[in-house]
Each structure stands twice: as structure tokens, then as C-alpha cells.
Design a protein around this motif. Structure first.
Motif, short mmCIF file in Angstrom:
data_model
loop_
_atom_site.label_atom_id
_atom_site.label_comp_id
_atom_site.label_asym_id
_atom_site.label_seq_id
_atom_site.Cartn_x
_atom_site.Cartn_y
_atom_site.Cartn_z
N GLU A 358 0.85 -1.21 0.00
CA GLU A 358 0.00 0.00 0.00
C GLU A 358 0.88 1.25 0.00
O GLU A 358 1.79 1.38 0.80
CB GLU A 358 -0.90 -0.01 1.25
CG GLU A 358 -2.12 0.87 1.15
CD GLU A 358 -3.30 0.21 0.44
OE1 GLU A 358 -4.26 0.93 0.09
OE2 GLU A 358 -3.26 -1.05 0.24
N VAL A 359 0.63 2.15 -0.95
CA VAL A 359 1.37 3.42 -0.99
C VAL A 359 0.36 4.54 -0.75
O VAL A 359 -0.61 4.67 -1.48
CB VAL A 359 2.09 3.61 -2.35
CG1 VAL A 359 2.85 4.93 -2.34
CG2 VAL A 359 3.03 2.44 -2.63
N THR A 365 3.68 14.96 -0.38
CA THR A 365 3.93 14.29 -1.66
C THR A 365 3.18 15.01 -2.76
O THR A 365 2.14 15.62 -2.52
CB THR A 365 3.47 12.81 -1.64
OG1 THR A 365 2.09 12.77 -1.27
CG2 THR A 365 4.31 11.96 -0.72
N GLU A 366 3.75 14.97 -3.91
CA GLU A 366 3.07 15.52 -5.09
C GLU A 366 2.67 14.36 -5.97
O GLU A 366 3.46 13.45 -6.19
CB GLU A 366 4.03 16.41 -5.88
CG GLU A 366 4.39 17.71 -5.20
CD GLU A 366 5.40 18.48 -6.04
OE1 GLU A 366 5.15 18.69 -7.26
OE2 GLU A 366 6.47 18.82 -5.49
N GLU A 367 1.53 14.41 -6.47
CA GLU A 367 1.10 13.33 -7.36
C GLU A 367 1.41 13.67 -8.81
O GLU A 367 1.09 14.74 -9.30
CB GLU A 367 -0.41 13.05 -7.18
CG GLU A 367 -0.65 12.02 -6.08
CD GLU A 367 -1.98 11.30 -6.22
OE1 GLU A 367 -2.22 10.72 -7.31
OE2 GLU A 367 -2.76 11.33 -5.24
N VAL A 368 2.10 12.77 -9.46
CA VAL A 368 2.42 12.97 -10.88
C VAL A 368 2.02 11.71 -11.65
O VAL A 368 1.93 10.63 -11.09
CB VAL A 368 3.94 13.24 -11.09
CG1 VAL A 368 4.31 14.63 -10.62
CG2 VAL A 368 4.78 12.18 -10.39
#
Ligand SMILES: [Zn+2]
Ligand SMILES: [Zn+2]
Length: 407
Positions: A358-359, A365-368
Motif C-alpha cells: 500500500e502506498v 507528496t506531489e502526485e504525478v
């Protein structure tokens, strides 16, 4: 005491030399100046042979010592055979190198070795086969036996009596003569001259004729690309020489399915991801036309690039054809296209695999999103560098670090 030293000089020995010394000198020089090795020194070879012929015979040598070359021409050699002069240099050579010693000289007395390439298929080398190879070669004329003249006709040059040399004598004074020896103008030193009407009609005096020859090339099972097959003494025939060899070099054509590696055969197979995970069956047509049904054991997983093998289905081992190498299958796995399964079904599929780690996204954190990367022309990349990242992308410290590692 000795009138002339010409013959001694030719052999490079003293006038008082022993027979052994003369023989040694002749052997060394005759091999060096033999026309096979040294075609431009035919005249020299002839002279050496004449010198040896005289000096190796006690009677002729005594005659020469007393009266020089002139005495030889007048009373010594000419008198016996009705003006026949010297023996043929080749005969002297053969006589000298006869028997055991001649075997060593054999290589010097052989015609050229001819090399041909033969294109063969992998099937030929797997199953063995016999191939017919048609080629043109010179053979000794059967009609005249390689002498080039009609039966009973004269071969010897009438001008020089076969010696290839002409001697002109000039009277310079009452007790002085000068001898000039030159190459015979009639036969150009060959010692042979055939009147055009005496030529053998079959070979036109060439002594050899061109003939088509079919060679049966036997390919043994397991022979390899580049392997040589020698046909001894099948090269062009030349009068007075042993024929050279014909060497056939095998050249294996590329096979559409199999690639050979020593005694092993490699076949590339592309399988689906489902087959890679769940097991697969493959049909392989062998080089001797058998059909193999190959299956991977249940539960086995095949990864891209995996190598699997079937023992004893490779190439037959040369000269031990019941033994065979391996048949190696090199697997490529074909993955499904993007979007091949609806998202809800993907979740179902996921259920069959071990649980994923699970992450979780946190505040820092930035989602890319990932996008496809292409090596050429992608954003921020230089075209045609061949590298994913150009050197400039790294900070100085990073670059130094990389250099430290590699140096
Ligand atoms: Zn002939
Ligand atoms: Zn002549």
C-alpha cells in the motif's frame, strides 16, 4: 690446372670440391631455382642442372677440367647421343630428388590449390547430403599424353637440340676464341619446338584440355559453416607437376527458423502473457521434418528472454551423429495492449496476484502521472544522444560523484 671454372662457379663450389659438396650445392640451388618456385629463373635452373650433370660424373668432370665447356660440346656429351647435348634439367632434378628425399620436395612440385565455396542449407548439415559440384579443370590431353605433338613427331627443338641454349663461337685471333651462350631463339629456351603441323589435334599443342568435372561433395551430418572438404589432386593437371588440391569450403545459408550455435539450435518463440503465466504448448517442426509438441510444466512461469531447452534435439555431432546438441527455445513474451481489460475486471485479476504494497499519499507528496518516454525528441532531452539523461542534467557535485565511481 683447371681450364675453366664456370660450372664450379655456377654451383658455388671450389674446383677441388668433393662429390658430396657438389651434391649439396646442387640440392640447395635446384630447389631454390626450380621453375615451380621461381618461374623467371628457368635459365638459371638449366645451367645449374648442366653444371651438376658434368661435375657429378667423374669422366665428364675430368674432360671439363682438361678442355672446358668446349671439350664437353665436342667430345663429351655431344659425341655419345648423336648431338643430344645435356639431359633435361627436370630429369636431373627428378633423378636427384628421387625416392625418400623427393617426398620432401613434393610440395614444391605441385599445381595450385583451388578453393571453391559451396552454399549449403542447415537441413543439409542436419541430415547429411551429397551435392554435385560442376567445375572446369585442365586435364592432361589423353590423345598425346601431355606432350602436345602428334604420335611420332619430333618435340625437341632442332636448333638447340633440346638444351634451350645456343652457343656461338667467335674466332678472335689465331689462338683465341670467344663463346657466347644465349637462349635459343627458336624455342625461347624451352628446348622444345613443335612444327605447327605436328601439333596434337586434340589439344592444339597445349598439352592439356579443359574438361567439365563433377565433384560429389559428401556432407556429413553435423558439418559446420566454414568447414573444408579437400579433394586431393583434383586441381588443374599440368604436365610434369602433381595436380594441386581442390578445397571446398561450406557456406551455410541463414535459416528462417533456426540459428545454430555449435551443436545447439536456437529457436525464437513469442508467447502470450497468459501462456507465460499459465503454461504453454508449442509445435516445432524439426529439420528432419518431425513434429515436436513442446509443453512447459504446469505452474512454470516464462519470463521475457527466458531460455528453455530440449536435450538431444539440436544438431547432430560431427562424426558422432547419434549424439545431438540441445534445442534451445528463446522466449519473448507478448504483453497485452493498453486498455485490454476494463478497470473493474483488472481489480478482479489483481485478486489472483500477491497483495500489493500500500502506498499512501501524504501532505508533502506531489502526485504525478507517468507518460510514455521516447528517446528522441522528448521534453528536456537532446535528440540522438543515446542516453536517457544528458550530462548537463546532473548538478556538478553529482557529476563528480559519477566520475569518481567510474574512474
Ligand atoms: Zn594433345
Ligand atoms: Zn631451341
Amino acid at each position: 690446372m683447371v681450364k675453366e671454372t664456370g660450372y664450379y662457379d655456377l654451383l658455388g663450389v671450389r674446383p677441388g670440391a668433393s662429390l658430396d659438396e657438389i651434391k649439396r650445392a646442387y640440392r640447395r640451388l635446384a630447389l631454390r631455382y626450380h621453375p615451380d618456385k621461381n618461374p623467371s629463373e628457368g635459365e638459371r635452373f638449366k645451367q645449374i642442372s648442366q653444371a651438376y650433370e658434368v661435375l657429378s660424373d667423374a669422366h665428364k668432370r675430368a674432360l671439363y677440367d682438361r678442355g672446358g665447356e668446349r671439350a664437353m660440346k665436342e667430345g663429351g656429351l655431344g659425341g655419345r647421343g648423336g648431338g643430344s647435348g645435356f639431359g633435361s634439367p627436370m630429369d636431373i632434378f627428378d633423378l636427384f630428388f628421387g625416392g625418400g628425399v623427393r617426398m620432401r620436395g613434393r610440395a614444391d612440385r605441385r599445381g595450385k590449390t583451388v578453393v571453391h565455396q559451396l552454399s549449403v542449407s542447415l537441413e543439409d548439415l542436419y541430415n547429411g547430403s551429397t551435392r554435385k559440384l560442376s567445375l572446369q579443370k585442365n586435364i592432361i590431353c589423353r590423345k598425346c599424353g601431355g606432350c602436345g605433338v602428334r604420335e611420332g613427331a619430333q618435340r625437341r627443338c632442332p636448333k638447340c637440340h633440346g638444351s634451350g641454349m645456343e652457343v656461338r663461337i667467335h674466332q678472335l685471333g689465331p689462338s683465341m676464341i670467344q663463346q657466347i651462350q644465349t637462349v635459343c631463339s627458336q624455342c625461347q629456351g624451352q628446348g622444345e619446338w613443335i612444327r605447327p603441323r605436328d601439333c596434337c589435334l586434340t589439344c592444339n599443342g597445349r598439352k592439356v584440355v579443359r574438361e567439365k568435372k563433377i565433384l560429389s561433395v559428401h556432407l556429413d551430418k553435423g558439418m559446420k559453416d566454414g568447414q573444408k572438404i579437400t579433394f586431393h589432386e583434383e586441381g588443374d593437371q599440368v604436365p610434369g607437376l602433381e595436380p594441386g588440391d581442390i578445397i571446398i569450403v561450406l557456406d551455410q545459408k541463414e535459416h528462417p527458423v533456426f540459428r545454430r550455435s555449435g551443436d545447439d539450435l536456437i529457436v525464437r518463440r513469442e508467447i502470450s502473457l497468459a501462456d507465460a503465466l499459465c503454461g504453454c504448448r508449442q509445435v516445432i517442426r524439426t529439420l528432419d521434418n518431425r513434429t515436436l509438441l513442446v509443453s512447459s510444466p504446469p505452474g512454470d512461469v516464462i519470463r521475457p528472454g527466458d531460455l528453455k531447452c530440449i536435450p538431444n534435439e539440436g544438431m547432430p555431432v560431427y562424426r558422432s551423429p547419434f549424439q545431438k546438441g540441445k534445442l534451445i527455445l528463446q522466449f519473448e513474451v507478448k504483453f497485452p495492449e493498453p486498455g485490454w481489460l476494463p478497470t473493474d475486471r483488472l481489480r478482479q485479476l489483481q485478486g489472483f496476484f500477491p497483495p500489493q504494497e500500500e502506498v499512501m499519499a501524504t501532505e508533502d507528496t506531489e502526485e504525478v502521472e507517468l507518460s510514455d518516454y521516447t528517446a528522441h525528441g522528448g521534453p528536456g532531452r537532446r535528440p540522438n544522444t543515446g542516453e536517457a539523461y544528458h550530462e548537463d542534467d546532473f548538478e556538478d557535485g553529482m557529476r563528480q560523484h559519477v566520475q569518481c565511481q567510474t574512474s
